[in-house]
Motif scaffolding. Structure first.
Motif, PDB file in Angstrom:
ATOM      1  N   LEU A   1       0.817  -1.215   0.000  1.00  0.00           N
ATOM      2  CA  LEU A   1       0.000   0.000   0.000  1.00  0.00           C
ATOM      3  C   LEU A   1       0.849   1.264   0.000  1.00  0.00           C
ATOM      4  O   LEU A   1       0.314   2.368   0.077  1.00  0.00           O
ATOM      5  N   GLU A   2       2.170   1.103  -0.096  1.00  0.00           N
ATOM      6  CA  GLU A   2       3.045   2.250   0.042  1.00  0.00           C
ATOM      7  C   GLU A   2       3.084   3.121  -1.207  1.00  0.00           C
ATOM      8  O   GLU A   2       2.990   2.636  -2.338  1.00  0.00           O
ATOM      9  N   HIS A   3       3.250   4.409  -0.969  1.00  0.00           N
ATOM     10  CA  HIS A   3       3.541   5.375  -2.027  1.00  0.00           C
ATOM     11  C   HIS A   3       4.967   5.109  -2.516  1.00  0.00           C
ATOM     12  O   HIS A   3       5.776   4.524  -1.788  1.00  0.00           O
TER      13      HIS A   3
ATOM     14  N   ALA B   1       7.910  10.115   9.068  1.00  0.00           N
ATOM     15  CA  ALA B   1       8.239  11.101   8.037  1.00  0.00           C
ATOM     16  C   ALA B   1       6.960  11.696   7.471  1.00  0.00           C
ATOM     17  O   ALA B   1       5.970  10.987   7.243  1.00  0.00           O
ATOM     18  N   ALA B   2       6.970  13.002   7.243  1.00  0.00           N
ATOM     19  CA  ALA B   2       5.795  13.674   6.684  1.00  0.00           C
ATOM     20  C   ALA B   2       6.222  14.992   6.054  1.00  0.00           C
ATOM     21  O   ALA B   2       7.415  15.329   5.992  1.00  0.00           O
TER      22      ALA B   2
ATOM     23  N   CYS C   1       8.637  -0.426   7.122  1.00  0.00           N
ATOM     24  CA  CYS C   1       8.138   0.866   6.638  1.00  0.00           C
ATOM     25  C   CYS C   1       6.678   0.689   6.237  1.00  0.00           C
ATOM     26  O   CYS C   1       6.347  -0.183   5.426  1.00  0.00           O
ATOM     27  N   LEU C   2       5.813   1.512   6.813  1.00  0.00           N
ATOM     28  CA  LEU C   2       4.380   1.412   6.503  1.00  0.00           C
ATOM     29  C   LEU C   2       3.728   2.780   6.567  1.00  0.00           C
ATOM     30  O   LEU C   2       4.225   3.699   7.209  1.00  0.00           O
ATOM     31  N   SER C   3       2.605   2.900   5.875  1.00  0.00           N
ATOM     32  CA  SER C   3       1.846   4.145   5.860  1.00  0.00           C
ATOM     33  C   SER C   3       0.808   4.149   6.969  1.00  0.00           C
ATOM     34  O   SER C   3       0.173   3.124   7.241  1.00  0.00           O
ATOM     35  N   ALA C   4       0.608   5.318   7.577  1.00  0.00           N
ATOM     36  CA  ALA C   4      -0.431   5.450   8.587  1.00  0.00           C
ATOM     37  C   ALA C   4      -1.806   5.533   7.948  1.00  0.00           C
ATOM     38  O   ALA C   4      -2.769   4.930   8.423  1.00  0.00           O
TER      39      ALA C   4
ATOM     40  N   ALA D   1      12.589  -5.192  15.327  1.00  0.00           N
ATOM     41  CA  ALA D   1      12.719  -4.320  14.160  1.00  0.00           C
ATOM     42  C   ALA D   1      12.406  -2.872  14.504  1.00  0.00           C
ATOM     43  O   ALA D   1      11.570  -2.585  15.370  1.00  0.00           O
ATOM     44  N   LEU D   2      13.068  -1.962  13.808  1.00  0.00           N
ATOM     45  CA  LEU D   2      12.710  -0.553  13.865  1.00  0.00           C
ATOM     46  C   LEU D   2      11.491  -0.323  12.973  1.00  0.00           C
ATOM     47  O   LEU D   2      11.270  -1.066  12.009  1.00  0.00           O
ATOM     48  N   VAL D   3      10.711   0.718  13.267  1.00  0.00           N
ATOM     49  CA  VAL D   3       9.531   1.034  12.456  1.00  0.00           C
ATOM     50  C   VAL D   3       9.580   2.492  12.014  1.00  0.00           C
ATOM     51  O   VAL D   3       9.722   3.399  12.844  1.00  0.00           O
ATOM     52  N   LEU D   4       9.463   2.679  10.710  1.00  0.00           N
ATOM     53  CA  LEU D   4       9.419   4.001  10.089  1.00  0.00           C
ATOM     54  C   LEU D   4       8.045   4.173   9.456  1.00  0.00           C
ATOM     55  O   LEU D   4       7.638   3.358   8.626  1.00  0.00           O
ATOM     56  N   VAL D   5       7.319   5.223   9.860  1.00  0.00           N
ATOM     57  CA  VAL D   5       5.957   5.447   9.382  1.00  0.00           C
ATOM     58  C   VAL D   5       5.920   6.603   8.390  1.00  0.00           C
ATOM     59  O   VAL D   5       6.452   7.683   8.661  1.00  0.00           O
ATOM     60  N   ASP D   6       5.307   6.368   7.240  1.00  0.00           N
ATOM     61  CA  ASP D   6       4.994   7.423   6.283  1.00  0.00           C
ATOM     62  C   ASP D   6       3.639   7.986   6.699  1.00  0.00           C
ATOM     63  O   ASP D   6       2.608   7.345   6.520  1.00  0.00           O
TER      64      ASP D   6
END
Length: 374
Positions: A109-111, A206-207, A154-157, A180-185
Motif C-alpha cells: 500500500l506504500e507510495h 516522516a511527513a 516501513c508502513l503508511s499510517a 525491528a525498527l519502524v518508520l511510518v509514512d
C-alpha cells in the motif's frame, strides 16, 4: 477562529476550479504564501546587513522546529526539518548499517516514497519483503510472519490509494517484539486528522506540509525518537548535523537534528509554520468532522460495485473505479474539477475532500461523473 468558508476564501485556486486533489498537493492559502514570501525577503534583503544570514537562519530553524514538535506531540530534539516525506525516509534509510541478508518489510500500500529507497537497497543484497493487502487492509498473520527477522519496517499510517487507516500502534508492537525498527509514512495525516506521534510508539515518522496542511513544497519534517536517533549515523552530514563543524573531526548533534544537513531555503519552513497555525485555527476537530461528512456524501453517491474506499470513509481520500480513468480525469478537468487517476488499483480515480470543500462540490462532481459515464 477561521471557519471553513473563511479558509476557502483565502485559497486563490478555488476561484478557478473545484479542487479535490489535496492527497497529492494542497492549494495554499494566501497567508501561507505570504509567510514564505516575507521570510525570503527578510533573509535576503535585511539579514545580510543586520545579524547575518546564518544566525538569522539558525534562529528560524530552531523556532520552526519547536512549532513542529509541539504540533506532533514530540520534543525539539526529536524533529529534523527536511524537504519532503521521501527525503525523510531516505535520511533514515541511509543512517542504518545495512548488510547483505538484512530484511526490510513494507506493505503493498506504500507510495513510491516508501518503495524506492528499499528497492535501491535490494541491489545491495537486502531482502525486501512486501506484505500483501486486500481493500486497504493487511493480513496481520502475514505481517507478523514477514517481520519476525526484519531490521526495519516501513508502513503508511493512512493509505494513499484506499484512504484506510492502518493500525499503526499494533503493527509497531509486533515489529518491536521482533526486534525491528519502524518508520511510518504519515504524510496524509497532518492537517487531516489529529496526530501525536508518540501514541504510535514508532521509531521514526516522516511527513510534509504540502498536502493537508496546505503548506508549500519543500517543508518536510522527520520525527525520530531521541534514543533511536542517537544510535543512527546519517549518511549525508553537514554543518547543521554536528555540534561544532571542523575540518577533520565532528560530533553529531543529539537526537533528530543530526539528520539536517546544510543550507536550505527558509521560505518553505515559514510556510509550514503558517500552515500549522492556520489549520489549528480552523480546528482539527472541525476538519475531521467536515471531511467525514463530505467523504460520506461522495461515497453514498458512487454506483454499487465501484467504490474502492470503505463505504463509511475513514478519511477524505475516496477512491472509485471508472471505465476510462485517464479520459475521465481529463474530462473532469475541462469541466472545472481536479481529481486524480491512481496507478493502482486498476481503473481507480481518487477524490480528496478537505475542510474547504463543500456539499455543492461533491454533488456537482457526482453529476459530472453521471454525465460522463462511470
Amino acid at each position: 477562529m477561521t471557519s471553513p468558508a473563511d479558509l476557502r476564501a483565502q485559497i486563490p485556486t478555488l476561484e478557478r476550479v473545484r479542487y479535490m486533489n489535496t492527497g497529492a498537493s494542497g492549494p495554499s492559502p494566501r497567508p501561507v504564501v505570504s509567510a514564505a514570501e516575507s521570510m525570503l525577503r527578510r533573509h535576503e534583503f535585511d539579514a545580510h546587513a543586520e545579524e547575518g544570514p546564518y544566525p538569522f537562519a539558525f534562529d528560524a530553524y530552531e523556532e520552526i522546529r519547536g512549532v513542529v514538535a509541539e504540533f506532533l506531540g514530540a520534543t525539539e530534539r526529536e524533529i529534523a526539518l527536511t524537504q519532503s516525506t521521501a527525503d525523510g525516509i531516505n535520511r533514515v534509510a541511509s543512517a542504518i548499517d545495512w548488510n547483505p541478508g538484512d530484511v526490510v518489510v513494507r506493505t503493498d500500500l506504500e507510495h513510491p516514497a516508501g518503495i524506492l529507497p528499499w528497492t535501491a537497497l535490494d541491489r545491495e543484497g537486502v531482502d525486501v519483503r512486501v506484505v500483501e493487502s486486500t481493500e486497504g487492509r493487511i493480513d496481520r498473520e502475514a505481517y507478523a510472519e514477514a517481520v519476525r527477522d526484519a531490521k526495519l519496517v516501513c508502513l503508511s499510517a493512512l493509505t494513499w490509494n484506499y484512504g484506510t487507516h492502518l493500525p499503526v500502534s499494533e503493527l509497531v508492537d509486533v515489529a518491536h517484539d521482533a526486534g525491528a525498527l519502524v518508520l511510518v509514512d504519515a504524510v496524509q495525516v497532518p492537517g487531516h486528522a489529529r496526530l501525536d506521534v508518540t501514541d504510535w510508539g514508532a521509531d521514526a515518522v516522516a511527513a510534509a506540509g504540502h498536502k493537508w496542511l496546505l503548506g508549500t513544497w519543500g517543508g518536510g519534517f522527520l520525527y525520530v525518537e531521541e534514543s533511536v536517533a542517537n544510535d543512527l549515523h546519517p549518511g549525508p552530514v553537514g554543518y547543521r548535523s554536528v555540534e561544532t563543524p571542523t575540518d577533520e573531526e565532528y560530533e553529531l548533534k543529539r537526537g533528530a537534528p543530526r539528520f539536517e544537513v546544510g543550507t536550505t531555503n527558509l521560505a518553505p519552513y515559514a510556510a509550514l509554520r503558517a500552515a500549522i497555525e492556520t489549520m489549528e485555527d480552523v480546528g482539527l476537530d472541525t476538519v475531521e468532522r467536515r471531511v467525514g461528512e463530505l467523504s460520506g456524501r461522495l461515497a453514498e453517491g458512487v454506483p454499487e460495485g465501484r467504490l474502492l474506499s470503505p463505504a463509511t470513509p475513514e478519511s477524505g481520500l475516496v477512491s472509485f473505479t471508472v471505465e476510462a480513468p485517464e479520459r475521465t480525469v481529463e474530462t473532469l478537468k475541462e469541466r472545472g474539477f481536479v481529481v486524480r487517476q491512481l496507478p493502482d488499483p486498476e481503473g481507480a480515480v481518487r477524490a480528496s475532500l478537505h475542510v474547504y470543500n463543500t456539499e455543492e462540490d461533491v454533488d456537482l462532481l457526482l453529476d459530472a461523473l453521471d454525465d460522463i459515464g462511470w
